[in-house]
Design a protein around this motif. Structure first.
Motif, PDB file in Angstrom:
ATOM      1  N   VAL A   1      37.755 -27.889  55.194  1.00 13.76           N
ATOM      2  CA  VAL A   1      38.393 -29.171  54.878  1.00 13.76           C
ATOM      3  C   VAL A   1      38.274 -29.470  53.388  1.00 13.76           C
ATOM      4  O   VAL A   1      39.255 -29.908  52.748  1.00 13.76           O
ATOM      5  CB  VAL A   1      37.763 -30.300  55.716  1.00 13.76           C
TER       6      VAL A   1
ATOM      7  N   LEU B   1      33.594 -25.567  59.174  1.00 17.68           N
ATOM      8  CA  LEU B   1      34.704 -26.525  59.144  1.00 17.68           C
ATOM      9  C   LEU B   1      34.650 -27.467  57.938  1.00 17.68           C
ATOM     10  O   LEU B   1      35.684 -27.692  57.297  1.00 17.68           O
ATOM     11  CB  LEU B   1      34.743 -27.312  60.445  1.00 17.68           C
TER      12      LEU B   1
ATOM     13  N   THR C   1      42.694 -31.041  61.737  1.00 16.44           N
ATOM     14  CA  THR C   1      42.136 -30.347  60.575  1.00 16.44           C
ATOM     15  C   THR C   1      43.225 -29.939  59.595  1.00 16.44           C
ATOM     16  O   THR C   1      43.098 -30.143  58.376  1.00 16.44           O
ATOM     17  CB  THR C   1      41.349 -29.101  61.019  1.00 16.44           C
TER      18      THR C   1
END
Length: 472
Positions: free
Chosen positions: A360, A356, A305
């Motif tokens: 990102v 998430l 990530t």
């Protein structure tokens, strides 16, 4: 990469060595960050103690940044770069073999000394060996390799930690360091001869600066010295800063040649560099703890990530440099900072809303802006230096960057820890980790907005070279 159609093969080899050295120094910074939660767990150490795996590296780079630039001017930049690569290689091996946190921190300090050389001198050597019309592209290449190192650290480090333990990340750097040593050795002789200035090194200033940085970092690191507390440490750091000013004013050869800062484009570029580095270090230090505590990711997933943004930066670095050559460093510096400000705002809002994917997406906006900033600001700052002071100016530029990295690791880490209400990642709930994330990047947004204001203030000067007479 052949930066000029008439560049000899040896020049291309040297530029490749500079790019690899820059990659390694960035890798040395980022590869340890993803290991922080693992180290905290395996060694039973609180957040404040494991932070010193990162801080010791940054402090060593900061204290030696200007000194290595000056050494490069007097002893030969390529020779000093070769020595720095040797120190970095030996220290990396020591990190891999470290039996305890204390030994690891000591080895990281030595590694930071080598990294100071590998960050500062490539900027000066690019100006030595690359035609002026291609300077932006060359700076973009160095920015690309820096971003690649930042990406490889979390991604590769996360996978290695998950499969082979935290030591494997340092082992993996050894072959790259060996290649950089060979390329630099074979490229010796392509850069201009050193200028023997006879300037003395300010030992007293270096000692006081070291003390001020260490005490200040301890004050800003929650739980680092619980017996003393932050208040007395901050007071001690303030006293040392005052003492540093007194010592530097009386020194015949101060660590920072203050006359350089009279050029507005240079001083503004240094301030922007510090603010931007503070924000970017926050993503590397705070990011792993948020991804682990707030989103529940393991080491491999955290590494992948964190690598998303730097991978995008690496892919856009050379293009960013060419844009700087065409559009001007000043305009592109402002554009980059506005893009980064938008990315920081997204880091406040999107992870809370989308988890998430939101994190990102925010990184994909933030980090290309950083890549453009590196190419533009480095080009603008290095055009303020004549050939005699180029190493010193690159050292001062590295000093500002390193101070920002320290602030990101300590001050912004303190913001995160305070907002979570815990000095240990294991005590923070998912909700408190998310609150710490939002607080950290609200501060980051303010810092980037300030940097954009500074960029607008110095934009006219940044788009054209400053006369060497004004800074020599």
């Amino acid at each position: 990469m052949n930066l000029s159609p008439h560049a000899p093969r040896s020049r291309t080899r040297l530029v490749a060595a500079l790019a690899l050295a820059t990659l390694l120094a960035s890798l040395g910074t980022s590869i340890a960050n993803v290991a922080l939660p693992t180290l905290a767990h395996e060694l039973g150490a609180p957040f404040g103690q494991v932070q010193w795996v990162v801080l010791s590296y940054l402090l060593a780079m900061t204290v030696t940044a200007v000194a290595v630039g000056r050494l490069g001017d007097t002893l030969g930049r390529q020779r000093v770069l070769l020595a720095g690569l040797g120190v970095f290689t030996v220290a990396t091996l020591a990190c891999a073999l470290a039996p305890s946190l204390a030994v690891l921190v000591a080895a990281r300090s030595l590694q930071g000394v080598g990294a100071a050389v590998m960050i500062a001198l490539p900027l000066a050597l690019v100006r030595d060996v690359v035609p002026e019309a291609h300077t932006g592209a060359a700076m973009g290449l160095l920015g690309t390799t820096s971003a690649a190192g930042t990406a490889l650290g979390p991604a590769g480090g996360g996978l290695l930690i998950a499969t082979s333990g935290w030591q494997a990340g340092f082992v993996a750097m050894l072959p790259l360091a060996s290649v950089a040593l060979v390329l630099t050795w074979r490229g010796l002789g392509d850069a201009p001869a050193p200028v023997r200035s006879g300037a003395r090194f300010d030992v007293a200033g270096a000692v006081v600066l070291t003390g001020a940085l260490v005490v200040g970092a301890l004050a800003m690191t929650p739980g680092a010295v619980p017996q003393v507390g932050a208040g007395p440490l901050l007071a001690g750091a303030a006293v040392l800063v005052v003492l540093l000013v007194v010592v530097e004013r009386r020194s015949a050869a101060p660590l920072v040649p203050w006359e350089l800062l009279r050029a507005r484009a240079l001083s503004g570029g240094l301030l922007m560099n510090l603010l931007v580095a503070t924000v970017m270090m926050s993503t590397l230090v705070v990011g792993p703890f948020y991804l682990a505590g707030g989103l529940g990711l393991d080491e491999a997933a955290i590494g992948l990530t964190l690598a998303v943004g730097p991978v995008v930066s690496a892919l856009t670095g050379v293009v960013a440099g060419k844009v700087v050559d065409r559009a001007g460093a000043g305009a592109m510096t402002t554009a980059a900072l506005l893009t980064m400000t938008a990315g920081a705002v997204l880091l406040v809002a999107l992870p809370h809303a989308w988890g998430l994917p939101g994190y990102v997406l925010a990184l994909v906006v933030l980090t290309p802006g950083y890549q453009l900033f590196l190419a533009a600001n480095n080009t603008a700052v290095m055009t303020t230096a004549d050939g005699r002071r180029r190493g010193t100016v690159s050292g001062v530029l590295s000093l500002s960057r390193n101070l920002g990295l320290i602030a990101g690791a300590s001050v912004m880490g303190a913001v995160f820890a305070t907002a979570t209400g815990s000095v240990s990642v294991h005590d923070a709930t998912a909700a408190s980790s998310a609150a710490g994330m939002r607080a950290t990047f609200l501060v980051a947004t303010a810092l980037l907005a300030l940097a954009a204001v500074v960029s607008l203030a110095v934009r006219r000067r940044a788009d054209r070279p400053v006369s060497p007479a004004g800074v020599s």
